[in-house]
Enzyme design. Structure first.
Site, mmCIF file in Angstrom:
data_model
loop_
_atom_site.group_PDB
_atom_site.id
_atom_site.type_symbol
_atom_site.label_atom_id
_atom_site.label_comp_id
_atom_site.label_asym_id
_atom_site.label_seq_id
_atom_site.Cartn_x
_atom_site.Cartn_y
_atom_site.Cartn_z
ATOM 1 N N CYS A 95 0.790 -1.037 -0.033
ATOM 2 C CA CYS A 95 0.069 -0.131 -0.031
ATOM 3 C C CYS A 95 0.891 1.390 -0.013
ATOM 4 O O CYS A 95 1.701 1.420 -1.069
ATOM 5 C CB CYS A 95 -1.014 0.118 1.001
ATOM 6 S SG CYS A 95 -2.401 0.985 0.909
ATOM 7 N N HIS A 211 -3.241 -5.925 1.087
ATOM 8 C CA HIS A 211 -2.746 -6.055 2.333
ATOM 9 C C HIS A 211 -2.479 -7.318 2.813
ATOM 10 O O HIS A 211 -3.558 -8.068 3.501
ATOM 11 C CB HIS A 211 -3.268 -5.321 3.543
ATOM 12 C CG HIS A 211 -3.098 -3.742 3.592
ATOM 13 N ND1 HIS A 211 -2.205 -3.216 4.311
ATOM 14 C CD2 HIS A 211 -3.703 -2.798 2.725
ATOM 15 C CE1 HIS A 211 -2.132 -1.832 3.987
ATOM 16 N NE2 HIS A 211 -3.246 -1.675 3.237
ATOM 17 N N GLU A 213 -0.590 -8.900 4.860
ATOM 18 C CA GLU A 213 -0.266 -9.111 6.349
ATOM 19 C C GLU A 213 -1.515 -8.921 7.099
ATOM 20 O O GLU A 213 -1.633 -9.117 8.599
ATOM 21 C CB GLU A 213 0.896 -7.864 6.497
ATOM 22 C CG GLU A 213 0.300 -6.564 6.780
ATOM 23 C CD GLU A 213 -0.357 -5.880 5.664
ATOM 24 O OE1 GLU A 213 -0.718 -4.774 5.775
ATOM 25 O OE2 GLU A 213 -0.392 -6.343 4.581
#
Length: 248
Positions: A95, A211, A213
């Site tokens: 991002c 994302h 993660e």
């Protein structure tokens, strides 16, 4: 002996703990370090095998998302970043981290010139996106994503629309297999060619808007109560750790 990941934080970054947790769950040791401390002594990079640029709003996205951070890293430790990659290090920018990597010129880094030729700009509909989207991974050199099947990943961005400087750059991205992942059937921001992430020619530097993660546990999936197909975002980090452990 475990491999080690350095996660850059500070100046508005807000996803550093998630990124550190993903590396830890993938089997690496993870250390979070403020960007100011890294810039003050970039020689510490030599002790790490992975470098992570997390999501957030570095410098409040003033002048454009990731731009101030990119200028800071390029001017203060650009040589050290290039050496880290040249010496076999793996880099991921997610991002805002992706926005930073393209504006430093580390991605796609045609001919090792470090020239910024792509960018992430405002979503075509002008709204901030906070959702889950389907993505698919392309066949190519990216060691982070090679062999992964399609899945849903979360997104949260206002400037996620991937653009190229011109048609020639776009054609080179495609022909050189720099596109690592695409939005699959639902393009949330108007990105050209549905591009959600790219890698450099080595396949060791990856930038992506979704994302992974934020999806290291199945319980966070929006369809968790109904069951879902596809893997976790965690697998991206597991791929990288397995590749680095094998290849050194």
């Amino acid at each position: 002996m475990k491999t080690r990941a350095l996660i850059v934080t500070g100046y508005g970054v807000n996803a550093d703990e998630e990124l550190a947790a993903a590396f830890t769950m993938a089997g690496a040791d993870a250390t979070r370090m403020h960007a100011a401390d890294l810039i003050a002594d970039p020689s510490v990079l030599a002790a790490y095998q992975y470098l992570g640029f997390p999501g957030g709003f570095s410098f409040g996205d003033h002048l454009g998302s990731g731009l101030v951070a990119a200028n800071l890293f390029r001017s203060r430790m650009g040589t050290e970043l290039k050496c880290f990659v040249a010496d076999g290090g793996l880099v991921i920018g997610i991002c805002n981290g992706f926005q930073t990597l393209v504006k430093t010129g580390l991605l796609p880094n045609f001919d090792n010139k470090g020239e910024p030729v792509v960018s992430l700009v405002h979503n075509n509909h002008g709204r901030y996106e906070d959702n889950w989207v389907p993505v698919r991974f392309e066949i190519g050199p990216c060691v982070w994503t090679s062999g992964l099947g399609p899945r849903m990943l979360p997104i949260r961005h206002g400037e996620g629309r991937f653009v190229a400087r011109d048609q020639a750059v776009l054609e080179r991205l495609e022909s050189g297999h720099h596109v690592a992942l695409r939005y699959d059937g639902l393009n949330p921001n108007g990105a050209v060619h549905d591009i959600a992430g790219i890698c450099d020619k080595s396949g060791r530097v990856l930038g992506m808007m979704p994302h992974p993660e934020a999806f290291i546990n199945a319980d966070t999936h929006p369809y968790r109560r109904r069951g879902f197909d596809g893997g976790l975002g965690l697998e991206i980090f597991q791929k990288a750790v397995a590749w680095k452990t094998k290849n050194g």
